[in-house]
Design a protein around this motif. Structure first.
Motif, PDB file in Angstrom:
ATOM      1  N   VAL A   1      52.340  72.367  21.984  1.00 12.43           N
ATOM      2  CA  VAL A   1      52.845  71.956  20.673  1.00 12.43           C
ATOM      3  C   VAL A   1      52.710  73.099  19.673  1.00 12.43           C
ATOM      4  CG1 VAL A   1      52.447  70.388  18.729  1.00 12.43           C
ATOM      5  CG2 VAL A   1      52.389  69.517  21.065  1.00 12.43           C
ATOM      6  N   ASN A   2      51.586  73.784  19.713  1.00 16.58           N
ATOM      7  CA  ASN A   2      51.358  74.933  18.836  1.00 16.58           C
ATOM      8  C   ASN A   2      52.435  75.987  19.033  1.00 16.58           C
ATOM      9  OD1 ASN A   2      50.262  77.794  18.556  1.00 16.58           O
ATOM     10  ND2 ASN A   2      48.700  76.668  17.432  1.00 16.58           N
TER      11      ASN A   2
ATOM     12  N   VAL B   1      51.003  80.524   1.627  1.00 19.48           N
ATOM     13  CA  VAL B   1      50.861  79.114   2.012  1.00 19.48           C
ATOM     14  C   VAL B   1      50.623  78.994   3.517  1.00 19.48           C
ATOM     15  CG1 VAL B   1      52.072  76.908   2.169  1.00 19.48           C
ATOM     16  CG2 VAL B   1      52.193  78.242   0.063  1.00 19.48           C
ATOM     17  N   ALA B   2      51.346  79.804   4.305  1.00 19.06           N
ATOM     18  CA  ALA B   2      51.204  79.738   5.760  1.00 19.06           C
ATOM     19  C   ALA B   2      49.787  80.080   6.201  1.00 19.06           C
ATOM     20  CB  ALA B   2      52.205  80.686   6.412  1.00 19.06           C
ATOM     21  N   LEU B   3      49.216  81.122   5.623  1.00 20.66           N
ATOM     22  CA  LEU B   3      47.847  81.503   5.976  1.00 20.66           C
ATOM     23  C   LEU B   3      46.856  80.403   5.615  1.00 20.66           C
ATOM     24  CD1 LEU B   3      47.910  85.242   4.882  1.00 20.66           C
ATOM     25  CD2 LEU B   3      47.484  84.405   7.198  1.00 20.66           C
ATOM     26  N   THR B   4      47.081  79.754   4.480  1.00 20.75           N
ATOM     27  CA  THR B   4      46.195  78.665   4.071  1.00 20.75           C
ATOM     28  C   THR B   4      46.280  77.492   5.038  1.00 20.75           C
ATOM     29  OG1 THR B   4      46.484  79.319   1.752  1.00 20.75           O
ATOM     30  CG2 THR B   4      45.601  77.118   2.172  1.00 20.75           C
ATOM     31  N   VAL B   5      47.486  77.157   5.495  1.00 20.55           N
ATOM     32  CA  VAL B   5      47.652  76.066   6.459  1.00 20.55           C
ATOM     33  C   VAL B   5      46.942  76.396   7.774  1.00 20.55           C
ATOM     34  CG1 VAL B   5      49.354  74.808   7.847  1.00 20.55           C
ATOM     35  CG2 VAL B   5      49.784  75.225   5.420  1.00 20.55           C
ATOM     36  N   ILE B   6      47.052  77.664   8.222  1.00 19.14           N
ATOM     37  CA  ILE B   6      46.349  78.080   9.430  1.00 19.14           C
ATOM     38  C   ILE B   6      44.845  77.890   9.266  1.00 19.14           C
ATOM     39  CG2 ILE B   6      45.713  80.094  10.823  1.00 19.14           C
ATOM     40  CD1 ILE B   6      48.548  81.151  10.369  1.00 19.14           C
ATOM     41  N   ALA B   7      44.323  78.305   8.109  1.00 20.16           N
ATOM     42  CA  ALA B   7      42.886  78.198   7.858  1.00 20.16           C
ATOM     43  C   ALA B   7      42.430  76.740   7.881  1.00 20.16           C
ATOM     44  CB  ALA B   7      42.554  78.849   6.517  1.00 20.16           C
ATOM     45  N   VAL B   8      43.211  75.861   7.253  1.00 15.85           N
ATOM     46  CA  VAL B   8      42.846  74.437   7.226  1.00 15.85           C
ATOM     47  C   VAL B   8      42.904  73.841   8.630  1.00 15.85           C
ATOM     48  CG1 VAL B   8      43.545  72.168   6.388  1.00 15.85           C
ATOM     49  CG2 VAL B   8      43.537  74.124   4.830  1.00 15.85           C
ATOM     50  N   GLY B   9      43.993  74.116   9.350  1.00 17.91           N
ATOM     51  CA  GLY B   9      44.152  73.550  10.687  1.00 17.91           C
ATOM     52  C   GLY B   9      43.054  73.975  11.644  1.00 17.91           C
TER      53      GLY B   9
ATOM     54  N   CYS C   1      45.575  69.104  14.694  1.00 22.72           N
ATOM     55  CA  CYS C   1      45.009  70.283  14.014  1.00 22.72           C
ATOM     56  C   CYS C   1      45.511  71.575  14.623  1.00 22.72           C
ATOM     57  CB  CYS C   1      43.487  70.229  14.071  1.00 22.72           C
ATOM     58  SG  CYS C   1      42.754  68.820  13.226  1.00 22.72           S
ATOM     59  N   TRP C   2      45.230  71.743  15.924  1.00 28.57           N
ATOM     60  CA  TRP C   2      45.579  73.011  16.557  1.00 28.57           C
ATOM     61  C   TRP C   2      47.059  73.066  16.909  1.00 28.57           C
ATOM     62  CZ3 TRP C   2      42.151  76.672  16.109  1.00 28.57           C
ATOM     63  CH2 TRP C   2      42.411  77.894  16.717  1.00 28.57           C
ATOM     64  N   GLY C   3      47.629  71.924  17.271  1.00 25.48           N
ATOM     65  CA  GLY C   3      49.037  71.929  17.638  1.00 25.48           C
ATOM     66  C   GLY C   3      49.964  71.963  16.440  1.00 25.48           C
ATOM     67  N   VAL C   4      49.842  70.962  15.532  1.00 26.05           N
ATOM     68  CA  VAL C   4      50.804  70.813  14.443  1.00 26.05           C
ATOM     69  C   VAL C   4      50.496  71.762  13.275  1.00 26.05           C
ATOM     70  CG1 VAL C   4      51.782  69.221  12.760  1.00 26.05           C
ATOM     71  CG2 VAL C   4      51.301  68.433  15.083  1.00 26.05           C
ATOM     72  N   LEU C   5      49.302  71.664  12.696  1.00 28.12           N
ATOM     73  CA  LEU C   5      49.011  72.450  11.492  1.00 28.12           C
ATOM     74  C   LEU C   5      49.019  73.950  11.761  1.00 28.12           C
ATOM     75  CD1 LEU C   5      46.214  70.315   9.767  1.00 28.12           C
ATOM     76  CD2 LEU C   5      48.639  70.474   9.175  1.00 28.12           C
TER      77      LEU C   5
ATOM     78  N   GLY D   1      50.302  75.398  14.313  1.00 28.77           N
ATOM     79  CA  GLY D   1      51.632  75.771  14.785  1.00 28.77           C
ATOM     80  C   GLY D   1      52.608  76.009  13.648  1.00 28.77           C
ATOM     81  N   LEU D   2      52.602  75.100  12.654  1.00 29.19           N
ATOM     82  CA  LEU D   2      53.491  75.261  11.504  1.00 29.19           C
ATOM     83  C   LEU D   2      53.131  76.499  10.681  1.00 29.19           C
ATOM     84  CD1 LEU D   2      53.777  71.574  10.254  1.00 29.19           C
ATOM     85  CD2 LEU D   2      55.576  72.941  11.321  1.00 29.19           C
ATOM     86  N   GLY D   3      51.831  76.692  10.445  1.00 22.44           N
ATOM     87  CA  GLY D   3      51.417  77.850   9.663  1.00 22.44           C
ATOM     88  C   GLY D   3      51.734  79.156  10.345  1.00 22.44           C
ATOM     89  N   SER D   4      51.451  79.221  11.637  1.00 22.33           N
ATOM     90  CA  SER D   4      51.705  80.460  12.365  1.00 22.33           C
ATOM     91  C   SER D   4      53.192  80.721  12.522  1.00 22.33           C
ATOM     92  CB  SER D   4      51.027  80.408  13.733  1.00 22.33           C
ATOM     93  OG  SER D   4      51.531  79.318  14.487  1.00 22.33           O
ATOM     94  N   GLY D   5      53.990  79.646  12.610  1.00 24.70           N
ATOM     95  CA  GLY D   5      55.434  79.841  12.707  1.00 24.70           C
ATOM     96  C   GLY D   5      56.009  80.525  11.490  1.00 24.70           C
ATOM     97  N   SER D   6      55.414  80.258  10.329  1.00 28.32           N
ATOM     98  CA  SER D   6      55.853  80.935   9.106  1.00 28.32           C
ATOM     99  C   SER D   6      55.387  82.386   9.057  1.00 28.32           C
ATOM    100  CB  SER D   6      55.308  80.183   7.884  1.00 28.32           C
ATOM    101  OG  SER D   6      55.773  78.850   7.886  1.00 28.32           O
ATOM    102  N   MET D   7      54.443  82.737   9.932  1.00 30.87           N
ATOM    103  CA  MET D   7      53.945  84.104  10.035  1.00 30.87           C
ATOM    104  C   MET D   7      54.472  84.784  11.279  1.00 30.87           C
ATOM    105  SD  MET D   7      52.058  84.901   7.536  1.00 30.87           S
ATOM    106  CE  MET D   7      51.424  86.353   8.346  1.00 30.87           C
TER     107      MET D   7
END
Length: 428
Positions: free
Chosen positions: A69-70, A96-104, A120-124, A126-132
Motif C-alpha cells: 500500500v505504501n 506538508v509532505a514531510l510533516t505527513v511522513i513524520a506523523v505517519g 500509518c505506514w501504508g496510507v499516511l 505512502g501519501l507523504g512520500s508520494g509527494s516527495m
C-alpha cells in the motif's frame, strides 16, 4: 598616466564582476537534502518484517501488504503532487509532505493491529512520500535548469540512495539493540528536521529571485498558478495514454520498481536472514548499494546528456536481469566476494534508469513531462507494490524467495526489449 590606464582599460573592455555560483545549484542542494530526509523512512520497511512477526505474530504476507500500500500510494500520488506544485508551489507541497511522513511514522509506535500498520505506514507515509517522489526532482530540474538536466536529475535521484546510506545502518543498529519503535521515531524526527530548510530556502521558480534558469539565454517568467490540479493530472494521463510510448515507458518502469523497491529493498534482508546472515550484515549490504547507487545514478545522468536514452535503458535492464539470476546461489551466512560484486553491480544499476526515462518523457511530452513522469513513476511503484506483496506471499508458500528472483530476472529482460521499440523523436 591616468589617461594611459583609462585607454588600456577601454581596449581590454569593461571589467566583469567575478562569476558567482548560480542559485539553481543551491536550490538543487536543498532539494537533495530534502529527499535525503524523506528517504529515511524507506530504509525501515525491510527491517520490520522479523520484529513485527515476532512481536505480533503477523505473517510476512500481512506486513508485505502494508508495504505494498505504501509503495502504491507513493506512485499514485506523484502525478497529482506534480500538479499541486504547479498550483500551490513546491515549497508548500514538500513541507506538508514531510510533516505527513513524520506523523505517519511516529504514531506507528502505538499500533497493535494490522489495520493500523496499513493506515500509518501504508496510507499516511505512502501519501507523504508520494509527494516527495521523483516528480519533485523533475519539477525542480525543469524549472531551474535548461542545461545539465540529465546530471541534475541523476544527482537528485541519488539523494534517495544517500538517505538509505545514512539511515539504514543506524536504523538496523537501533532495531537490533533497542527495538523497532525507536527506529520509527528516528525516521519521524529526520523528516521533521528538514521542514525548516524547505520553508526558508527552497524557492519555487528562478523568477522569484529575479534570475534566469541555469543555462537559459533569456528571462523565463514564472507561469501563473494552474488551477484544477487533479483535472490536469488526469487530462495529461488521458492524452499520454493514447500513445504507445507511454505504455512502453510505464511497463518498463513498473519492472524497474518491481526489481528494486519491491524486491531487493523490501525482501533482501529477510531473504539473507533466511540463509543465516545476521540482519546488521544484510542491512550494511543494502547501505553499500546506496553508496554505489549515488555513483551509478550521477554517471547515468552524465551519460544521458551524451547518449541515446533508449539504448542506455536497454543495457541497464538487461544487466540487472542477468545479475538477479545469480543471486540465489550467492546468498550465504557470510558475506563473500561474489556477493559483494553483486551488491556493487546492483548498486550502480539501482536507479540509473531514472535519468534516461525522464529524458524520454521530456523528449516526447514537453511541458507536461513532469506530470507524465509522475504517472510513469506511479507504474514503477505499482510494480514495486505488487512484488512487495507477492514476494512475502511466495516466501510463506514456498519457504524461500528463489522463484521471485528468477521471475524478476525474466521481467528485466522483457523491459530491455520494451524500451528498444520506443520510437525516436526527430528534431525539427
Amino acid at each position: 598616466m591616468t589617461q594611459i590606464s583609462s585607454e588600456a582599460a577601454a581596449v581590454r573592455g569593461p571589467v566583469r564582476p567575478p562569476r558567482r555560483v548560480h542559485r539553481a545549484w543551491f536550490v538543487a542542494a536543498v532539494a537533495f537534502v530534502t529527499i535525503i530526509g524523506a528517504a529515511a523512512f524507506r530504509s525501515l520497511p525491510g527491517l520490520l518484517f522479523d520484529p513485527l512477526h515476532e512481536e505480533f505474530g503477523w505473517s510476512r504476507g500481512t506486513i508485505g501488504a502494508a508495504v505494498s500500500v505504501n509503495l502504491a500510494l507513493y506512485g499514485l500520488t506523484a502525478p497529482f503532487a506534480a500538479a499541486l506544485m504547479d498550483r500551490f508551489g513546491v515549497r508548500r507541497v514538500v513541507a506538508v509532505a514531510l510533516t505527513v511522513i513524520a506523523v505517519g511514522s511516529g504514531i506507528t509506535v502505538w499500533m497493535t493491529e494490522p489495520w493500523q500498520l496499513l493506515l500509518c505506514w501504508g496510507v499516511l507515509v505512502g501519501l507523504g512520500s508520494g509527494s516527495m517522489a521523483l516528480a519533485f526532482a523533475a519539477t525542480v530540474t525543469n524549472r531551474w535548469f535548461t542545461e545539465r538536466r540529465g546530471l541534475v536529475t541523476g544527482i537528485l535521484t541519488a539523494a534517495s540512495a544517500s538517505g538509505q546510506l545514512i539511515f539504514l545502518p543506524l536504523l538496523s543498529w537501533i532495531v537490533e539493540e533497542h527495538d523497532w519503535r525507536p527506529a520509527a521515531v528516528t525516521v519521524s524526527l529526520a523528516a521533521l528536521a528538514v521542514v525548516p530548510f524547505v520553508w526558508l530556502l527552497l524557492h519555487d521558480h528562478p523568477d522569484d529571485v529575479g534570475l534566469r534558469p541555469y543555462g537559459a539565454t533569456a528571462h523565463v517568467p514564472k507561469p501563473a498558478p494552474v488551477t484544477g490540479a487533479a483535472r490536469r493530472a488526469l487530462r495529461v494521463l488521458a492524452t499520454a495514454s493514447r500513445t504507445g510510448t507511454f505504455w512502453l515507458l510505464a511497463g518498463s518502469f513498473a519492472i524497474c520498481g518491481a526489481s528494486t523497491n519491491g524486491l531487493i529493498q523490501t525482501h533482501f534482508i529477510p531473504a539473507a536472514h533466511d540463509h543465516g546472515m545476521p540482519v546488521p550484515a544484510a542491512a550494511s549490504l543494502l547501505a553499500v548499494i546506496g553508496i554505489f547507487d549515488i555513483i551509478g545514478t550521477i554517471a547515468s545522468g552524465w551519460f544521458t546528456d551524451r547518449f541515446e536514452a533508449r539504448r542506455l535503458l536497454a543495457v541497464y535492464y538487461a544487466l540487472r536481469g542477468i545479475s538477479l539470476l545469480f543471486l540465489p546461489i550467492l546468498l550465504a551466512p557470510d558475506v563473500n566476494p561474489p556477493m559483494i560484486f553483486f551488491i556493487v553491480f546492483y548498486g550502480l544499476d539501482w536507479v540509473a534508469t531514472v535519468p534516461p526515462t525522464l529524458a524520454l518523457c521530456r523528449e516526447h511530452y514537453g511541458d507536461d513531462s513532469a506530470i507524465v513522469f509522475g504517472w510513469v513513476l506511479a507504474s514503477h511503484q505499482l510494480g514495486a507494490a505488487l512484488v512487495a506483496g507477492l514476494g512475502g506471499l511466495a516466501r510463506d508458500v514456498f519457504g524461500s524467495y528463489n522463484v521471485v528472483w528468477y521471475a524478476s530476472g525474466a521481467l528485466c529482460a522483457a523491459a530491455a526489449l520494451m524500451v528498444l521499440v520506443i520510437r525516436r523523436v526527430r528534431p525539427l
